[in-house]
Write an enzyme that holds these catalytic residues in place. Structure first.
Site, mmCIF file in Angstrom:
data_model
loop_
_atom_site.group_PDB
_atom_site.id
_atom_site.type_symbol
_atom_site.label_atom_id
_atom_site.label_comp_id
_atom_site.label_asym_id
_atom_site.label_seq_id
_atom_site.Cartn_x
_atom_site.Cartn_y
_atom_site.Cartn_z
ATOM 1 N N SER A 211 136.821 86.652 16.581
ATOM 2 C CA SER A 211 135.408 87.091 16.703
ATOM 3 C C SER A 211 135.100 87.981 15.383
ATOM 4 O O SER A 211 133.932 87.584 14.643
ATOM 5 C CB SER A 211 134.819 87.639 18.028
ATOM 6 O OG SER A 211 135.380 88.886 17.902
ATOM 7 N N ARG B 275 132.510 86.156 12.496
ATOM 8 C CA ARG B 275 131.366 86.602 12.432
ATOM 9 C C ARG B 275 130.996 86.809 10.910
ATOM 10 O O ARG B 275 129.844 86.457 10.494
ATOM 11 C CB ARG B 275 131.129 88.085 12.946
ATOM 12 C CG ARG B 275 129.860 88.644 12.885
ATOM 13 C CD ARG B 275 129.662 89.801 13.578
ATOM 14 N NE ARG B 275 129.878 89.425 15.067
ATOM 15 C CZ ARG B 275 130.665 89.867 15.842
ATOM 16 N NH1 ARG B 275 131.926 90.447 15.401
ATOM 17 N NH2 ARG B 275 130.551 89.860 17.288
ATOM 18 N N ASN C 148 128.031 84.139 8.643
ATOM 19 C CA ASN C 148 127.125 84.598 7.921
ATOM 20 C C ASN C 148 127.245 84.621 6.556
ATOM 21 O O ASN C 148 126.213 84.161 5.933
ATOM 22 C CB ASN C 148 126.786 86.231 8.223
ATOM 23 C CG ASN C 148 126.373 86.574 9.617
ATOM 24 O OD1 ASN C 148 125.156 86.392 9.845
ATOM 25 N ND2 ASN C 148 127.371 86.620 10.550
#
Length: 271
Positions: free
Chosen positions: A200, A204, A208
């Site tokens: 994660s 993440r 983005n």
């Protein structure tokens, strides 16, 4: 960059810019089985710039009235140290400077996305490189590599703070208890926790920055449409998105740093 004999289509343009300078043939856009030389080069380059810059400011620091640059760095140092102090209950002599370095490093890597998308690929093409993708944080190899580094620190501090016996006991006896029947479920749950934190953390940042990079590619295509609408749209959309993307660059670096501190803080505590 164009296909043989004609200008690249929109899809060819985007796909070309998403390919890496790799050791072998790239297998899809999410290839984590290959060595991406451009990701390595720009990651190391930005890391060296951050280290040398912070070292230069530290050497020139004065105890008197600080200049603007020193004041800005002191503010940043105090902010990071304050966050580390609130999360890490123990020795922060390594963790706080590491968090500062990670924040500045990720900011600088993310900021490469603010350069015009064709500058570095065109320079690379002139040097004989077919593909050059300069944004390390839009490469899953790069972000997962940093996340694995954080995982190694988590394991290190678990052993350092709790000892070998304490950490192994926690792996097999938390959170459900020390009954031998629960050892395997406890270990499986803790293993999943470590893996999920690592994945994660890397995903993440990657998600983005990858999305932001794609939007810059699409905006660049507007400028190549050879129409007044395309040119005006390219200027307006590019300016607005670049200003907004500055926030994303800083926010994603801050989130990555904070999660790193949180995970290392959890390594200092028992279940």
């Amino acid at each position: 960059m164009a296909a043989e004999g004609h200008a690249p289509t929109a899809s060819e343009y985007v796909v070309h810019h998403l390919h890496h300078l790799a050791a072998g043939k790239q297998h899809g856009l999410f290839d984590i089985t290959n060595v991406h030389y451009d990701t390595l080069f720009f990651s190391i380059l930005t890391g060296l710039i951050v280290i040398l810059f912070l070292r230069s400011v530290a050497k020139k620091a004065t105890s008197g009235v600080p200049g603007r640059l020193q004041a800005a760095i002191e503010f940043l140092v105090e902010m990071v140290d304050g966050q580390a102090k609130s999360i890490i209950h123990g020795d922060r002599s390594f963790i706080a400077p590491m968090a500062l370095t990670v924040f500045c490093w990720v900011v600088l890597m993310n900021a490469i996305d603010l350069l015009p998308v064709d500058w570095i690929p065109t320079l690379g093409h002139a040097m004989g490189f077919e593909y050059t993708r300069p944004l390390p944080t839009a490469d899953l190899n790069g972000t997962l590599g940093i996340a694995i580094g954080v995982l190694m620190l988590m394991i290190y501090y678990n052993f350092k703070i709790k000892g070998v016996g304490g950490f192994i006991h926690e792996l097999f006896c938390a959170p459900f208890g020390s009954n031998p029947i629960l050892w395997i479920p406890n270990f499986a749950l803790n293993l999943i926790e470590f893996i999920s934190k690592t994945v994660s953390l890397g995903m993440r940042l990657f998600g983005n920055m990858y999305a932001g990079e794609l939007i810059f590619f699409l905006i660049a295509l507007l400028g190549g449409s050879a129409t007044a609408f395309g040119f005006v749209g390219h200027i307006l959309a590019g300016s607005v998105w670049a200003i907004f993307h500055i926030l994303i660059v800083l926010l994603q670096a801050f989130i990555f740093m904070m999660l790193t501190l949180v995970y290392l803080g959890q390594a200092h505590e028992g279940h």
